[in-house]
Design an enzyme around this catalytic site. Sequence first.
Site, short mmCIF file in Angstrom:
data_model
loop_
_atom_site.label_atom_id
_atom_site.label_comp_id
_atom_site.label_asym_id
_atom_site.label_seq_id
_atom_site.Cartn_x
_atom_site.Cartn_y
_atom_site.Cartn_z
N SER A 160 -6.80 5.91 4.33
CA SER A 160 -7.06 4.98 3.00
C SER A 160 -7.46 2.84 3.38
CB SER A 160 -5.31 4.93 2.25
OG SER A 160 -5.74 5.79 1.89
N LYS A 197 5.34 2.06 8.32
CA LYS A 197 4.40 2.92 8.83
C LYS A 197 2.89 2.47 9.06
CE LYS A 197 3.70 7.21 5.76
NZ LYS A 197 3.01 7.64 4.82
N ASN A 207 -1.89 19.69 1.40
CA ASN A 207 -2.93 18.78 1.97
C ASN A 207 -2.46 18.62 3.14
OD1 ASN A 207 -3.86 15.86 2.96
ND2 ASN A 207 -5.67 16.39 1.71
N LYS A 253 1.05 -1.54 0.23
CA LYS A 253 -0.11 0.27 0.15
C LYS A 253 0.67 1.14 0.06
CE LYS A 253 -3.96 2.44 1.03
NZ LYS A 253 -3.30 3.40 -0.80
N THR A 302 -3.92 12.68 6.73
CA THR A 302 -3.07 13.02 6.82
C THR A 302 -2.51 13.91 7.92
OG1 THR A 302 -1.93 12.46 4.69
CG2 THR A 302 -0.19 13.46 6.27
N LYS A 344 5.03 2.00 -3.36
CA LYS A 344 5.10 3.63 -3.56
C LYS A 344 5.18 3.44 -4.54
CE LYS A 344 5.29 7.33 -1.64
NZ LYS A 344 4.64 7.30 -0.06
N1 GLU Z 1 1.11 8.98 0.16
C1 GLU Z 1 0.62 9.08 1.38
C2 GLU Z 1 1.40 8.46 2.66
O1 GLU Z 1 2.91 8.83 1.98
C3 GLU Z 1 -0.56 8.63 1.87
C4 GLU Z 1 -0.73 6.61 1.39
C5 GLU Z 1 -1.64 5.74 0.85
O2 GLU Z 1 -2.90 6.93 1.66
O3 GLU Z 1 -1.92 4.63 0.67
O4 GLU Z 1 1.55 7.69 3.64
#
Ligand code: GLU
Length: 433
Positions: free
Chosen positions: A360, A96, A223, A72, A192, A108
């Site tokens: 998410s 994370k 954001n 994810k 976030t 990613k």
């Molecule tokens: N891009 C965001 C992060 O770095 C969200 C990633 C997501 O929601 O999967 O955490």
Amino acid sequence: MTNANTDTLFADAIGRLDQAGKIAGLDPEVVELLKHPKAVMHISIPVRMDDGSLKVFEGYRVRHNNHRGPTKGGIRYHPNVSLDEVKALAFWMTCKCAVVGIPFGGGKGGVTVDPRDLSHMELERLSRGFIRQLADFIGPDVDIPAPDVYTNARIMGWMMDEYSKIKRQYSPAVITGKPIPLGGSLGRDDATGRGAYYCIKELEKRRGWDPTKITVAVQGFGNGGQNAVKLLHADGYKIVAVSDSRGGIYKPEGFDVPSLIQIKNQSRKLKAVYCDGSVCEAIQADSINNEQLLELDVDILIPAALENQITSANVSNIKAKVIVEVANGPTTPQADAALVKNGTLIVPDILANAGGVTVSYFEWVQNRQGFYWPVQEVQDRLEKIMRAELNAVYDLMELHKTDMRTAAYAHALKRIGEAVEAGGTQRYFSEAN
Ligand code: GLU
């Protein structure tokens, strides 16, 4: 300053593993596993531009680890995107998701492009082209993208639509951060920043802060940064400095954050204003650059832009007592070590900005259930997770007399380790012989 040492980002990122692995009592096999991404995809995306010419863009998707669930993580559009950067970002996503205990691994993606140079139609063709190349590599049970730097809900909507066309099946759970009418979740847009806000509220409790006496500077007004300081401002925190990629503004008495957001969203520019309804008036404030913002004497510094902002070049000038990393990787390991030595409390990225991926996860759950939650339910569930995990990490930090980043990694690695070990490690297989 962005990506000054881009080739070492992944090496720097996994450099955290050994020490945290020891605290977590991790089997060395798990540490070794996490030093290598599971899969790396490097693609080229040909795009027909509006003037009829063909332009080919470079894109990447990295799946770092899927022991705890499908991979994810977001997709970034930025001129500095490189494979090394995407690998580091994917590794951080693994950690994370484990810090907040959601059932995902880390991934990613990114495209090396400045989206501001593209028309809306070019952007749509690029986004759909990216998914056409990746369609066999992602999926609701495989790898689930989301927004990141310079990508947004509309782009996620195009990507979901393209994937659904390829699979001939409406597939909202393949991607998160979508527009609400296309299966997005209420509360994903500010998640976030809200997650970082809950972390700060929990610190406020533990440290007995009076919000009206706490000054805050935020680098980056996208954001994550906007929503974090909007919520803090509403609670009485003094937001004294704000910047975006073009520069910043400083006002020791603090800004009216909703006015800054209103003008930024109207004009795409950061301006020192006070708005009464739709009428905004300029107010007195100093212009500062991004470097000066980082070095202000404030209580809380929120880097919410890109990686490698606090480095060995400027660390000796950093005066904030608390740093809350809304961006991914804003502090280099060298700068981090110097700050920790000085007693700066750093709420690390893998915890501070985990609110986005947590909601998410809620979006993915709702897509699979076909049953959608009210915004209050989303926020309540997010709050519960963020406060609990902040406290778990804080307790671990105190227990091991370490810094918060090491504690967050140890907390995450323990969960990842349990998943790996459940499948068997050397100990198990040697005993079996
Ligand atoms: N891009 C965001 C992060 O770095 C969200 C990633 C997501 O929601 O999967 O955490």
